[in-house]
Design a protein around this motif. Structure first.
Motif, PDB file in Angstrom:
ATOM      1  N   TYR A 296       0.876  -1.169   0.000  1.00 58.83           N
ATOM      2  CA  TYR A 296       0.000   0.000   0.000  1.00 58.83           C
ATOM      3  C   TYR A 296       0.910   1.214   0.000  1.00 58.83           C
ATOM      4  CZ  TYR A 296      -3.407  -3.366   1.873  1.00 58.83           C
ATOM      5  OH  TYR A 296      -4.217  -4.449   2.065  1.00 58.83           O
ATOM      6  N   ASP A 298       1.177   5.615   0.317  1.00 58.53           N
ATOM      7  CA  ASP A 298       0.528   6.878   0.658  1.00 58.53           C
ATOM      8  C   ASP A 298       1.412   7.962   0.067  1.00 58.53           C
ATOM      9  OD1 ASP A 298      -0.356   9.239   1.858  1.00 58.53           O
ATOM     10  OD2 ASP A 298      -1.102   8.154   3.618  1.00 58.53           O
ATOM     11  N   GLN A 301       1.979  11.307   2.306  1.00 57.18           N
ATOM     12  CA  GLN A 301       2.946  11.275   3.408  1.00 57.18           C
ATOM     13  C   GLN A 301       4.197  10.443   3.056  1.00 57.18           C
ATOM     14  OE1 GLN A 301       0.421   9.827   6.576  1.00 57.18           O
ATOM     15  NE2 GLN A 301       1.119   7.705   6.304  1.00 57.18           N
ATOM     16  N   SER A 303       4.928   7.275   2.239  1.00 63.40           N
ATOM     17  CA  SER A 303       5.215   6.063   3.006  1.00 63.40           C
ATOM     18  C   SER A 303       4.561   4.871   2.325  1.00 63.40           C
ATOM     19  CB  SER A 303       4.708   6.208   4.438  1.00 63.40           C
ATOM     20  OG  SER A 303       3.325   6.456   4.437  1.00 63.40           O
ATOM     21  N   ARG A 305       3.230   0.576   3.056  1.00 58.67           N
ATOM     22  CA  ARG A 305       2.952  -0.509   3.995  1.00 58.67           C
ATOM     23  C   ARG A 305       3.103  -1.811   3.230  1.00 58.67           C
ATOM     24  NH1 ARG A 305      -2.204  -1.221   7.988  1.00 58.67           N
ATOM     25  NH2 ARG A 305      -2.263  -3.487   7.979  1.00 58.67           N
ATOM     26  N   THR A 312       3.550  -7.202   8.992  1.00 62.37           N
ATOM     27  CA  THR A 312       3.318  -5.880   8.427  1.00 62.37           C
ATOM     28  C   THR A 312       4.503  -4.991   8.765  1.00 62.37           C
ATOM     29  OG1 THR A 312       0.952  -6.095   8.810  1.00 62.37           O
ATOM     30  CG2 THR A 312       1.768  -3.866   8.461  1.00 62.37           C
ATOM     31  N   LEU A 314       5.930  -0.800   8.034  1.00 62.69           N
ATOM     32  CA  LEU A 314       5.691   0.509   7.430  1.00 62.69           C
ATOM     33  C   LEU A 314       7.048   1.156   7.178  1.00 62.69           C
ATOM     34  CD1 LEU A 314       2.866   2.018   9.721  1.00 62.69           C
ATOM     35  CD2 LEU A 314       2.603   0.529   7.740  1.00 62.69           C
ATOM     36  N   LEU A 315       7.189   1.768   6.022  1.00 64.33           N
ATOM     37  CA  LEU A 315       8.452   2.439   5.695  1.00 64.33           C
ATOM     38  C   LEU A 315       8.170   3.821   5.140  1.00 64.33           C
ATOM     39  CD1 LEU A 315      10.400  -0.396   3.836  1.00 64.33           C
ATOM     40  CD2 LEU A 315      10.892   0.506   6.119  1.00 64.33           C
ATOM     41  N   LYS A 316       9.076   4.735   5.456  1.00 69.34           N
ATOM     42  CA  LYS A 316       9.017   6.050   4.843  1.00 69.34           C
ATOM     43  C   LYS A 316       9.967   6.065   3.656  1.00 69.34           C
ATOM     44  CE  LYS A 316      10.018   8.183   8.668  1.00 69.34           C
ATOM     45  NZ  LYS A 316      10.329   9.133   9.723  1.00 69.34           N
ATOM     46  N   GLU A 319      13.836   4.892   3.506  1.00 72.88           N
ATOM     47  CA  GLU A 319      14.153   4.067   4.675  1.00 72.88           C
ATOM     48  C   GLU A 319      14.430   2.616   4.312  1.00 72.88           C
ATOM     49  OE1 GLU A 319      12.114   5.592   8.793  1.00 72.88           O
ATOM     50  OE2 GLU A 319      10.951   4.292   7.492  1.00 72.88           O
TER      51      GLU A 319
ATOM     52  N   GLN B 170      11.278   0.453  18.663  1.00 73.43           N
ATOM     53  CA  GLN B 170      10.140   0.761  17.797  1.00 73.43           C
ATOM     54  C   GLN B 170       9.088  -0.343  17.888  1.00 73.43           C
ATOM     55  OE1 GLN B 170      11.446   1.156  13.653  1.00 73.43           O
ATOM     56  NE2 GLN B 170      10.666  -0.864  13.210  1.00 73.43           N
ATOM     57  N   TYR B 172       4.856  -1.566  16.325  1.00 77.35           N
ATOM     58  CA  TYR B 172       3.710  -1.309  15.457  1.00 77.35           C
ATOM     59  C   TYR B 172       2.417  -1.337  16.260  1.00 77.35           C
ATOM     60  CZ  TYR B 172       6.585  -1.588  11.318  1.00 77.35           C
ATOM     61  OH  TYR B 172       7.522  -1.333  10.349  1.00 77.35           O
ATOM     62  N   HIS B 174      -1.760  -1.484  15.721  1.00 74.57           N
ATOM     63  CA  HIS B 174      -2.807  -1.755  14.725  1.00 74.57           C
ATOM     64  C   HIS B 174      -4.176  -1.459  15.328  1.00 74.57           C
ATOM     65  CE1 HIS B 174      -0.279  -3.998  11.801  1.00 74.57           C
ATOM     66  NE2 HIS B 174       0.460  -4.172  12.876  1.00 74.57           N
ATOM     67  N   GLU B 196       6.539   7.491  14.031  1.00 72.60           N
ATOM     68  CA  GLU B 196       7.488   7.538  12.915  1.00 72.60           C
ATOM     69  C   GLU B 196       6.794   7.462  11.567  1.00 72.60           C
ATOM     70  OE1 GLU B 196      11.645   5.948  14.735  1.00 72.60           O
ATOM     71  OE2 GLU B 196      10.405   4.485  13.719  1.00 72.60           O
ATOM     72  N   VAL B 197       5.805   6.591  11.477  1.00 71.84           N
ATOM     73  CA  VAL B 197       5.005   6.550  10.243  1.00 71.84           C
ATOM     74  C   VAL B 197       3.540   6.662  10.648  1.00 71.84           C
ATOM     75  CG1 VAL B 197       4.426   5.289   8.149  1.00 71.84           C
ATOM     76  CG2 VAL B 197       6.702   5.049   9.132  1.00 71.84           C
ATOM     77  N   PRO B 198       2.862   7.733  10.227  1.00 69.20           N
ATOM     78  CA  PRO B 198       1.456   7.914  10.596  1.00 69.20           C
ATOM     79  C   PRO B 198       0.563   6.860   9.944  1.00 69.20           C
ATOM     80  CG  PRO B 198       2.373   9.890   9.541  1.00 69.20           C
ATOM     81  CD  PRO B 198       3.370   8.811   9.380  1.00 69.20           C
ATOM     82  N   ALA B 199      -0.698   6.890  10.364  1.00 70.42           N
ATOM     83  CA  ALA B 199      -1.650   5.836   9.980  1.00 70.42           C
ATOM     84  C   ALA B 199      -1.576   5.444   8.508  1.00 70.42           C
ATOM     85  CB  ALA B 199      -3.059   6.316  10.297  1.00 70.42           C
ATOM     86  N   MET B 200      -1.443   4.123   8.282  1.00 73.63           N
ATOM     87  CA  MET B 200      -1.543   3.597   6.924  1.00 73.63           C
ATOM     88  C   MET B 200      -2.567   2.482   6.921  1.00 73.63           C
ATOM     89  SD  MET B 200       1.768   3.675   4.651  1.00 73.63           S
ATOM     90  CE  MET B 200       0.610   3.415   3.331  1.00 73.63           C
ATOM     91  N   ALA B 207      -2.385   0.976  10.588  1.00 73.89           N
ATOM     92  CA  ALA B 207      -1.173   0.662  11.344  1.00 73.89           C
ATOM     93  C   ALA B 207      -0.333   1.918  11.504  1.00 73.89           C
ATOM     94  CB  ALA B 207      -0.386  -0.415  10.622  1.00 73.89           C
ATOM     95  N   ARG B 209       3.680   3.187  12.960  1.00 69.17           N
ATOM     96  CA  ARG B 209       4.982   2.775  13.490  1.00 69.17           C
ATOM     97  C   ARG B 209       5.400   3.830  14.507  1.00 69.17           C
ATOM     98  NH1 ARG B 209       9.686   2.704   9.442  1.00 69.17           N
ATOM     99  NH2 ARG B 209      10.594   4.352  10.711  1.00 69.17           N
TER     100      ARG B 209
END
Ligand SMILES: [Zn+2]
Lengths: 709, 312
Positions: A296, A298, A301, A303, A305, A312, A314-316, A319, B170, B172, B174, B196-200, B207, B209
């Motif tokens: 996924y 975004d 922002q 990033s 997923r 799961t 999440l990466l920016k 990163e 760090q 996660y 959910h 670090e990572v807003p809602a996805m 989720a 981070r």
């Protein structure tokens, strides 16, 4: 061990409680009580005696472990490709204080490297204390003369197993009586005896980390050797160099040297990618198993997923993820449990907006659960390390230079990834030191080689792909790295300088690789390869194919030149009688070849292997080894038999420095905390020197000289 | 070999089919039972959990001077003793002794009169009856003990199964909703926790981070549409209870995650989960603690049973 401590603690505390109970009963005043008291006093004595005994045993064990029985110690730090010229310059500038300290005490010499100075050859010289005529590794690439010149990887070979039992669409190997199907195996092709076998036999502890040219890891016969295999160890997909996977919007699906490039297509902000895994060889039609990953994004922002197998992350943008686990299921017939291949990878989210780009490292074998893949000796050596350190790179090539060559990485991205590799190895080195008591500790660093290959530039000439400023900036990366490694050496000297023989060594040095020479083009031009329009010695039919009935010599690998010898090569035509004259003729001609660009000589030395190699494997070697001047190397295409139109051209690859030249153009280094006696030590001298320092007599077979006081 | 292969394949497929059918039946049975069970047990746990939480805090407060390993040993041993007494006073000890005696007597009879067919059959019948009786007498105390036991285990689980985040680590988070994309969600900034990572959004959840930057107990504040929902986060390096999940009323989740108040049934959020790291220890760490607990409590019960004259 922990269990033992716990049991010991419990037993001791139970005994203490036992004593208290006795004392309480002992206070009873009547006669029987007195009797009991005497009895309990005896018990008390007994208990005390047992406790004392236990403690004595425990303490003496501990003592024995830490001091009294400590044997001699040798710590060897191997920096692949550390170059003496750069070392001397930086030492003179005061930038390598720890190495300079050893030099000032007489403990520094350039180290004669192997012919040719390629890592597998050089490290095999080091490992066996012998020349390639003994260990049989002459190049990265060898050829099979029974199939004329079919190339193969020199250091290991895969032996196909039995087909197994055909059930549905499977071939199930039954590795038990009466079937005894043999599984597919990878075998180490290096011949000769590694020097640590003599230590193992003498009961000296040996700890070896990441040594090249030792995959699969050699076995310890006496249980004193543990070893983590290094260069040559494949990834989970079976690739020796490590195959990364890259997913980019708008990409065309293709396989490149070093990995796979695949398109990623989003529907809305969701996409699916498929991570390739190992080949499922139990299928009658083998295919790669895969793991689906949902992505996924975004864009706002920046990033992403990633989801797979219930995990799961999440990466920016920009990163790297931590190591992630992948569980490839290899399905089996319904009456058998599925088998599993365990891998690990790191994801690197390069870009989200404009063009989504996601890089996935080669799928490394999971060190915490190698699931049947043998990458250490003993097999649990690596899982013990993983218990302490978590997950880490296990492939032989860890710095992904191919991603830089394939333009998936920019320079700074490669630098970042290579630096991460170094950080991981430094953590591993700390672990290695902590778990080392006595005997041999060998630790290998690839950074000095694989960062230098991409960033080294000490030529006045123009860099083919970098501006002079950028070339200088990135060469500085190598110098900074040398300074950092000097710090590592400083720690080693601080910890072991007084109590161990410390050796810091490299297998070869380095040089800019500015111009590439197509040996096969030259051979064709001189009439050794025919016809004149031949494009490749591996092409056997059609346009541009080679005519073996008229071809007398060919080049294969980075330094090898072979005569098309009658009775050896399948279509050999040159008789043994004529061979000598032809070798001399080629040698003389090669030494006169000049670069059309500026008239510079290209070939510095042409070695006859029947002169420089000695040992049973010499017959398998190339007939001649071509040693180039600094800045020159065999061209990319000639190493796999291709013939280009131009004989000498610029090397425009990101791989802009090398060492596959004449041996005396790129010597390695050896430093020691003890004075080095020999004026010109060689790689093969190290094995007997190490054996001697560990009080084990070197075998008569080892021809190297001992050169430490 | 071909026929053998076919037999094996067909046999395995049939066995799989049977296995799946049995599981399906069991699941259906549990679901049906749950319709009755859930309202009752959920209500019971609503009352019981706060008490258990306080009791847990008190007990673990007392053993917190010891190392986690010794804490587990002592609590397991005490549980063993408590179980022994619970068993003694909830079971019919006389009946158990009688059943055991009957088993012994009939075994003896079988041995002595093995030539007399009539006696043998009779003894075998009586033996079966005695065993069944013993089982029945055992069932009652076990049925009484099992629920408090589960509540106690859950109090242990929230301490040993996971560990609190360390400062700098760090994790996660959910949040599960029926249709994530049809809701506006946000995690409000809190001192000590950086996002670090807003809602996805994924298929069923959002989720985040996060990274802990200080030790302590924090309330993560989520804004879902206009509703504020909190979730506890524990950061520190001591043995502390953690609440992995905050969920709605459902006795199974209530049992395993007893700390936080239930999410209101009106909320679109079905649960919020923090992926705490597993506690790593071969003795009291993730999953191992259960084994340690059972071994020690059983051993203690076995050793002390003759002392307290408990028969089982
Ligand atoms: Zn190299």
């Amino acid at each position: 061990m922990k269990l033992m401590i716990f049991i010991h603690a419990t037993v001791s505390s139970m005994r203490v409680r036992g004593l208290h109970a006795c004392r309480d009963t002992a206070q009873a005043p009547d006669k029987s009580g007195l009797h009991f008291a005497l009895g309990s006093f005896k018990m008390k004595l007994f208990n005390v005696a047992i406790m004392a005994l236990l403690m004595t045993v425990a303490v003496s064990c501990r003592e024995a472990h830490t001091s009294s029985s400590l044997g001699p110690r040798v710590v060897v730090v191997g920096f692949d490709g550390m170059d003496p010229r750069l070392c001397v310059r930086l030492m003179d500038e005061g930038k390598l204080p720890n190495l300079a300290k050893m030099r000032d005490a007489g403990g520094f010499k350039p180290l004669g490297t192997s012919i040719p100075p390629q890592s597998p050859v050089a490290w095999s010289n080091f490992i066996t204390g012998a020349n390639p005529g003994v260990h049989g590794i002459f190049d990265f690439v060898h050829r099979d003369p029974s199939r004329q010149c079919a190339p193969y990887y020199s250091a290991a070979e895969t032996v196909e197993g039995d087909l197994g039992w055909e059930v549905e669409d499977f071939n199930v190997p039954l590795n038990f009586w009466p079937f005894n199907h043999q599984p597919t195996q990878t075998l180490l092709r290096r011949e000769g005896t590694p020097f640590w076998d003599y230590l193992d036999e003498a009961g000296v502890n040996v700890h070896i980390y990441d040594i090249p040219a030792n995959y699969p890891p050699s076995k310890s016969k006496h249980g004193h050797m543990c070893c983590l295999s290094g260069m040559g160890t494949p990834d989970l997909l079976g690739s020796l160099g490590g195959d990364s996977q890259f997913f980019g919007e708008g990409e065309r699906s293709r396989t490149v040297a070093g990995g796979y490039i695949e398109p990623i297509t989003f529907s809305g902000d969701k996409a699916k990618i498929r991570l390739l895994g190992p080949e499922h060889t139990f299928l009658q039609l083998p295919e790669r198993v895969t793991i689906d990953v949902t992505v996924y994004r975004d864009i706002k922002q920046k990033s992403a997923r990633l989801e797979w197998q219930g995990q799961t992350i999440l990466l920016k943008e920009g990163e790297w993820s931590d190591w992630c686990r992948l569980d490839y299921e290899l399905r089996m017939p319904p009456f058998m449990p599925a088998s599993h291949a365990k891998g690990i990878c790191r994801f690197y989210l390069q870009q989200v907006s404009d063009r989504f780009r996601l890089y996935v490292t080669p799928i490394n074998i999971d060190p915490s659960d190698p699931a049947g893949q043998v990458i250490s000796e003993p097999e649990d050596f690596i899982t013990d390390i993983s218990d302490a350190l978590g997950l880490f790179y296990t492939t032989g090539f860890q710095e992904d230079h191919k991603a830089l060559s394939n333009k998936i990485f920019a320079d700074h991205e490669y630098h970042e990834q290579a630096d991460y590799v170094l950080e991981e190895r430094l953590t591993l080195f700390d672990y290695a030191k902590q778990t080392y008591d006595d005997g041999l500790l060998f630790f290998y660093f690839s950074s000095t080689d694989l960062q230098a290959h991409m960033f080294w530039w000490d030529s006045d000439k123009k860099h083919p792909i970098r501006s002079p400023e950028m070339a200088k900036k990135y060469h500085q990366v190598v110098e900074d790295l040398y300074q950092r490694m000097d710090g590592v050496v400083g720690q080693v000297l601080e910890e072991y300088g007084e109590t161990a023989t410390v050796l810091v060594m490299s297998d070869h040095g380095f040089s800019t690789f500015r111009r590439q020479f197509n040996l096969n083009t030259w051979l064709r031009q001189e009439g050794y390869i025919l016809p004149a329009d031949c494009k490749s010695i591996l092409r056997v039919s059609g346009k541009g194919s080679v005519d073996w009935s008229r071809t007398t010599a060919y080049g294969l690998g980075l330094n090898g030149l072979y005569i098309n010898l009658q009775g050896r090569e399948k279509f050999g035509i040159v008789t043994r009688r004529k061979r000598d004259a032809m070798l001399e003729e080629i040698r003389e001609k090669l030494l006169k070849v000049r670069d059309p660009e500026d008239g510079h000589l290209i070939v510095k030395e042409v070695y006859r292997t029947d002169e420089v190699y000695h040992g049973p494997m010499t017959g398998d070697a190339p007939d001649l080894i071509v040693g180039y001047y600094r800045e020159y190397r065999a061209s990319w295409s000639t190493s796999l038999g291709d013939i280009s139109d131009v004989m000498v051209s610029d090397n425009t690859e990101a791989w802009s420095a090398d060492h596959c030249m004449a041996a005396d153009e790129v010597p390695g280094v050896v430093f020691s905390n003890k004075p080095i006696l020999s004026a010109a030590p060689q790689l093969i001298d190290l094995a007997p020197t190490i054996l001697q320092a560990l009080q084990v007599s070197p075998p008569a077979l080892m021809k190297g000289k001992i050169y430490l006081k | 070999m071909d026929t053998l292969g076919k037999i094996l394949v067909d046999g395995a497929l049939a066995a799989w089919w049977l296995y799946e059918a049995i599981i399906a039946v069991l699941m259906a049975g549990f679901s049906a039972l749950n319709v009755v069970l859930d309202p009752v047990l959920s209500t019971v746990l609503r009352v019981l959990n706060p008490i258990a939480n306080i009791a847990g805090d008190v007990v673990y407060g007392m053993v917190s001077v010891l190392s986690p390993a010794w804490g587990l040993v002592i609590i397991s041993a005490i549980t063993g003793v408590v179980m022994l007494f619970l068993f003694k006073y909830t079971s019919n000890q006389t009946a158990i002794v009688a059943s055991k005696d009957a088993i012994k007597a009939n075994l003896l009879a079988l041995k002595l009169y093995k030539d007399e067919l009539r006696v043998t059959f009779l003894s075998q019948w009586r033996l079966l009856l005695a065993i069944a009786r013993l089982q029945w007498h055992m069932f009652k105390p076990v049925a009484i003990v099992i629920f408090p036991m589960l509540v106690g285990l859950s109090q242990m689980g929230i301490r040993y199964q996971w560990r609190a985040l360390r400062s700098g680590e760090q994790a996660y988070v959910h949040m599960y909703l029926d249709e994530p994309l049809s809701h506006e969600v946000a995690l409000e900034p809190v001192q000590g926790v950086s996002v670090e990572v807003p809602a996805m959004a994924g298929e069923q959840d959002y989720a985040w981070r996060i990274r802990a930057t200080e030790s302590g107990r924090f309330a993560l504040k989520f804004l879902v549409d206009s509703e504020m929902i909190e979730k506890e986060l524990v950061v520190g390096d001591k043995l502390e209870r953690v609440s992995v999940e905050r969920a709605g009323a459902n006795w199974v989740t209530q049992l395993f995650h007893p700390i936080e108040p239930l999410l209101p049934s009106s909320s679109p959020v079905s649960r919020i989960e923090i992926k705490y790291p597993d506690r790593e220890s071969w003795f009291y760490g993730s999953n191992y603690w259960v084994l340690t607990f059972f071994v020690i409590s059983m051993l203690v019960a076995l050793v002390l049973a003759p002392v307290f004259k408990v028969k089982f």
